[in-house]
Write a protein that holds these residues in place. Structure first.
Motif, PDB file in Angstrom:
ATOM      1  N   GLU B  85       0.837  -1.213   0.000  1.00 51.12           N
ATOM      2  CA  GLU B  85       0.000   0.000   0.000  1.00 51.12           C
ATOM      3  C   GLU B  85       0.868   1.257   0.000  1.00 51.12           C
ATOM      4  N   THR B  88       3.043   1.628  -3.382  1.00 49.95           N
ATOM      5  CA  THR B  88       2.191   1.923  -4.536  1.00 49.95           C
ATOM      6  C   THR B  88       1.742   3.380  -4.496  1.00 49.95           C
ATOM      7  N   VAL B 133      -4.778  -0.060  -8.681  1.00 51.07           N
ATOM      8  CA  VAL B 133      -4.487  -0.882  -7.489  1.00 51.07           C
ATOM      9  C   VAL B 133      -4.988  -0.161  -6.236  1.00 51.07           C
ATOM     10  N   LEU B 136      -8.782  -0.150  -6.157  1.00 48.30           N
ATOM     11  CA  LEU B 136      -9.282  -1.471  -5.756  1.00 48.30           C
ATOM     12  C   LEU B 136      -9.227  -1.613  -4.237  1.00 48.30           C
ATOM     13  N   ARG B 137      -8.132  -1.160  -3.655  1.00 51.38           N
ATOM     14  CA  ARG B 137      -7.997  -1.257  -2.199  1.00 51.38           C
ATOM     15  C   ARG B 137      -9.071  -0.432  -1.496  1.00 51.38           C
ATOM     16  N   ARG B 146      -8.726  -7.899   0.351  1.00 49.64           N
ATOM     17  CA  ARG B 146      -8.110  -6.691  -0.213  1.00 49.64           C
ATOM     18  C   ARG B 146      -6.629  -6.922  -0.495  1.00 49.64           C
ATOM     19  N   TRP B 149      -6.315  -9.547  -3.517  1.00 53.76           N
ATOM     20  CA  TRP B 149      -6.712  -8.986  -4.811  1.00 53.76           C
ATOM     21  C   TRP B 149      -5.736  -7.913  -5.272  1.00 53.76           C
ATOM     22  N   SER B 150      -5.338  -7.041  -4.357  1.00 58.64           N
ATOM     23  CA  SER B 150      -4.438  -5.961  -4.795  1.00 58.64           C
ATOM     24  C   SER B 150      -3.050  -6.510  -5.130  1.00 58.64           C
ATOM     25  N   THR B 154      -1.392  -5.994  -8.707  1.00 58.72           N
ATOM     26  CA  THR B 154      -0.049  -5.416  -8.772  1.00 58.72           C
ATOM     27  C   THR B 154       0.844  -6.220  -9.713  1.00 58.72           C
TER      28      THR B 154
END
Lengths: 56, 237
Positions: B85, B88, B133, B136-137, B146, B149-150, B154
């Motif tokens: 997180e 990114t 990304v 999406l989070r 979360r 998927w992220s 990525t």
């Protein structure tokens, strides 16, 4: 005409200024978000330190 | 407050001041582009560190996906999700600076702010994919889902990163090839190198703060304590 570009130092200053302002702005935003995010267990941590037997 | 990253971040700020001074006032103007070339001393460091941040995101995504059930149950795997997180978001911020700097440099040299050149296009796609990304989070509340998927998105987004790097070599591009100490005049290497480390160190400082924020937000969501970050949801993986 030699093909050398003249001037544009003001554009360079704008770029440096915007980059610096952006970095400072992001840093300030992060600090504000950190401040707003309440650590949920700061109180519990203090209690645990005072009463070790209650620490799980 | 994570001390090491804070100290590195402060060192980055000091280096940035020195690097900008050197780049603006000490380094010589370019023979053909004149002063406008001084944008390189902030543009190239932002470009390098954008790619560094997204590469760390890739490592963090793999770290999460490859972490075993035990690491997740014990909460040790969350560090990967927090790192993903943080890097990114910082990569997206640096990428935004990169695009704006490039546009302001392009106008006087190319005559336009934007053109669908291979380098510019791949950078735009990269930026949008990593924004996706983060988006999406924001849409998924359940922390394990979360994170998974992220991490997967990525991996998909990172496919574009080598394309960004090699775009100027593989395709005819208006954009010059990569600037590095081996391709620029020695007099221009010092401010470039100083600012490269400055932005890297500032990014590390920001990563320290951003991972801390990600941890707090997850703990608030799960009602956990620092010592109890075993992801009640970790078992739901």
């Amino acid at each position: 005409m030699t093909g050398v570009m003249q001037g544009h130092f003001d554009t360079v200053l704008w770029v440096y200024g915007l980059t610096t302002a952006g970095l400072l702005g992001y840093f300030a935003t992060l600090l504000l978000r950190l401040r707003a995010s309440k650590a949920p267990t700061s109180g519990q941590t203090r209690v645990s330190a005072q009463n070790p037997e209650k620490t799980s | 407050m994570p001390r090491k990253t804070t100290i590195i971040g402060i060192l980055g700020i000091l280096l940035y001041i020195v690097g900008c001074y050197d780049g603006l006032l000490v380094a010589p103007a370019d023979r053909f582009m004149g002063d406008i070339q001084r944008i390189m001393y902030v543009h190239v460091p932002c470009a390098w560190n954008t790619l560094v941040c997204f590469t760390i995101s890739l490592v963090a995504a793999l770290g999460w996906l490859l972490s075993g059930a035990r690491a997740r149950a014990e909460g040790r795997a969350w560090k990967w999700d927090e790192l993903l997180e943080a890097t990114t978001e910082i990569g997206v911020v640096l990428g935004a600076f990169l695009v704006v700097q490039g546009m302001l440099w392009a106008k006087p040299t190319w005559g336009v702010y934007w053109t669908w050149d291979p380098r510019l296009t791949t950078v735009a796609v990269m930026e949008l994919m990593f924004v996706a990304v983060l988006a999406l989070r924001g849409f998924v509340d359940e922390p394990v889902r979360r994170a998974t998927w992220s991490a997967v998105v990525t991996l998909v987004a990172y496919v574009n990163v080598p394309l960004v790097y090699f775009s100027v070599k593989w395709w005819a591009s208006l954009h010059q090839v990569q600037s590095s100490p081996s391709t620029v005049d020695p007099a221009m290497v010092l401010p470039l190198r100083i600012n490269a480390f400055a932005v890297l160190f500032m990014s590390i400082g920001l990563m320290g703060l951003r991972t801390q924020l990600a941890r707090r937000q997850r703990q608030a969501l799960l009602g956990e304590s620092d010592s109890d970050s075993t992801a009640s949801s970790g078992g739901a993986a």
